[in-house]
Design an enzyme around this catalytic site. Structure first.
Site, mmCIF file in Angstrom:
data_model
loop_
_atom_site.group_PDB
_atom_site.id
_atom_site.type_symbol
_atom_site.label_atom_id
_atom_site.label_comp_id
_atom_site.label_asym_id
_atom_site.label_seq_id
_atom_site.Cartn_x
_atom_site.Cartn_y
_atom_site.Cartn_z
ATOM 1 N N SER A 253 0.823 -1.197 0.000
ATOM 2 C CA SER A 253 0.000 0.000 0.000
ATOM 3 C C SER A 253 0.860 1.250 0.000
ATOM 4 O O SER A 253 1.776 1.402 0.793
ATOM 5 C CB SER A 253 -0.923 -0.026 1.227
ATOM 6 N N LYS A 254 0.549 2.102 -0.957
ATOM 7 C CA LYS A 254 1.306 3.349 -1.109
ATOM 8 C C LYS A 254 1.155 4.190 0.165
ATOM 9 O O LYS A 254 2.101 4.819 0.608
ATOM 10 C CB LYS A 254 0.758 4.079 -2.335
ATOM 11 N N ARG A 255 -0.053 4.171 0.721
ATOM 12 C CA ARG A 255 -0.296 4.973 1.913
ATOM 13 C C ARG A 255 0.552 4.533 3.102
ATOM 14 O O ARG A 255 0.882 5.306 3.970
ATOM 15 C CB ARG A 255 -1.787 4.967 2.278
ATOM 16 N N ASP A 263 7.812 5.435 -7.953
ATOM 17 C CA ASP A 263 8.777 5.547 -6.845
ATOM 18 C C ASP A 263 10.008 4.690 -7.121
ATOM 19 O O ASP A 263 11.141 5.118 -6.907
ATOM 20 C CB ASP A 263 8.159 5.079 -5.518
#
Ligand code: GLU
Length: 481
Positions: A253-255, A263
């Site tokens: 998860s990016k969050r 990235d």
């Protein structure tokens, strides 16, 4: 045989999640392997989540990854538009058709009523399920309220009894009891379709034969099939993909700080390495082969190799693979890739950067690594004279001093500044003084780099630093002893 048509249907979130990149890759590979058509469809009906420029990021990530599409928002095609918000007008008539046939109904329930119900059910430990309250409205009552301009949604009318099922290509038969399904909203009050409806209408309208997507949709697919049946449409083959996990407990998860495709590229991973690594996260060729170009993947890919179990994203493995890809580059390619990083720490006009690239190539895992390996070229770092101590070379600050003084003379006398020239001059000195190589080379390297390890050895860095600067650094280092 019918031509295979697959689609990748991302929502514009502003970045390419690695799980989504993998879905795109597998879907594309399947289409290419089967000589089918690959379609890009942008699912932007959730206008609240819309991010500026996000659609462009989808295009650019796909292009970087080397995944091309025959049909899509930018290239068009016979089944367009390929952006859901531009297809808005097509959903409502289909929903109305379902209302006519009794498979859907208008619902005028206000948020307060629904929230109240939700609270009550949650308190009882039940999952929320709409109570079909508005299903009892007569056709006339509905018309009256529509004429009065009341806000409404259209809900799917899921039968109270029976079950819905489908056969997934990976997960096998998935069956749910209809009584466990909620009457999901198909058309929202802003008249946009929900994903639950749009995916069915679009996949049908675009003649999609194979739907590949994340396994989070596995449990709602039976409900989609109820819609296909209600319309009398042919269902696609479903291929749900197990999730990409950050670890055994949670999804990537990016969050939570896990990297997106962008990235990783920013961190200096090579596109080819990322794609190769991602391809193996949940798919196996059935052989020992690990290194695949995109072209090779096209030939090797098959649905049989897809795995049911979740895959764990392993940064170490990716880093290893990246280093392997770097080794395979030729010096010029590698040079051009690291040039931007070189520019951050050295004045590239002052150094033989091609030669430097040659030295760096064998020991580089990710591109930005090179920065801390070469910054000493630009500026001599602070260092401790303890570095002259080396047990095996039998050196220390005291033995270093006379050697360095001699080095000033030996190197100053050199006319042509090449690695070979430097090597033979220094070796001449070593032979003449009858000492071990390291007795001279260790202090020489320390004195001009301030480091115990450098890309290349003493000769190579002496060459790179240049005559004038080498002499200056030697003199400065001698003065510290
Ligand atoms: N827009 C959905 C997502 O991004 C796509 C799901 C599908 O492929 O049907 O998760």
């Amino acid at each position: 045989m019918k031509q295979i048509r697959t689609r990748f249907a991302p929502s514009p979130t502003g970045y390419m999640h690695l799980g989504n990149l993998r879905t795109a890759l597998y879907t594309w590979l399947y289409a290419r392997n089967q000589k089918g058509i690959f379609i890009l469809r942008v699912e932007d009906t959730d206008q609240k989540r819309e991010v500026e420029g996000a659609v462009d990021i989808i295009y650019s990530s796909m292009k970087l990854a080397g995944l091309d599409w025959e049909e899509g928002p930018d290239v068009g095609g016979d089944y367009g538009p390929y952006i859901q918000s531009k297809r808005q007008d097509s959903y409502l008539p289909y929903a109305k058709e379902l209302v006519e046939s009794g498979h859907a109904y208008y619902c005028f329930c206000m948020k307060e009523r629904l929230d109240g119900m939700r609270e009550e059910m949650t308190a009882k430990g039940e999952t929320f399920k709409y109570d079909k309250h508005c299903l009892s409205l007569s056709k006339e009552q509905v018309q009256e309220r529509l004429d009065a301009g009341e806000e409404y949604v259209i809900r799917q009318n899921v039968p109270l009894e029976g079950s819905a099922s489908f056969d997934d290509a990976i997960f096998g038969r998935i069956e749910v009891q209809n009584s466990d399904l909620d009457d999901a909203v198909l058309i929202k009050s802003d008249l946009m379709p929900t994903y639950n409806f749009a995916n069915v209408v679009d996949d049908h309208s675009m003649d999609i034969t194979h739907v590949m997507r994340g396994s989070e949709y596995l449990s709602s697919t039976p409900r989609y099939n109820l819609l296909y049946d209600a319309f009398g449409w042919e269902k696609p083959v479903y291929i749900h993909l197990s999730p990409v996990m950050a670890n055994a407990q949670r999804k990537l998860s990016k969050r939570q700080g896990d990297p997106s495709f962008e990235d990783l590229l920013e961190q200096g991973f090579l596109i080819e390495a990322v794609i190769n690594y991602i391809a193996l996260l949940g798919w196996s060729p059935g052989t020992e082969q690990e290194m695949f170009t995109l072209e090779e993947l096209k030939g090797a890919f098959s649905l049989e190799g897809l795995s049911k179990s979740p895959a764990i994203f392993d940064m170490q493995k990716l880093t290893w693979m990246n280093a392997e890809y770097i080794k395979k580059l030729n010096v010029k390619e590698f040079h051009d890739l690291i040039l931007p990083y070189m520019k951050k720490v050295i004045d590239v006009d002052k150094f033989d950067t091609m030669y430097l690239a040659e030295l760096l190539k064998q020991r580089c895992e990710v591109l930005p690594d090179i920065m801390e390996k070469i910054d000493f070229l630009e500026e001599m770092p602070e260092y401790s004279t303890d570095l002259y101590f080396h047990k095996r070379m039998k050196t220390n600050a005291e033995t270093a001093k006379p050697v360095l003084q001699d080095m000033v003379n030996v190197l100053d006398a050199l006319d042509t500044w090449t690695v070979e020239g430097i090597r033979s001059a220094v070796m001449g000195y070593i032979e003449k003084t009858e000492v071990k190589n390291g007795y001279v080379l260790w202090p020489l390297r320390v004195a001009i780099s301030g480091k115990m390890s450098t890309p290349g050895g003493a000769y190579e860095i002496t060459y790179l630093i240049g005559k004038e600067e080498t002499i200056a650094r030697l003199k400065k280092s001698i003065s510290m002893l």
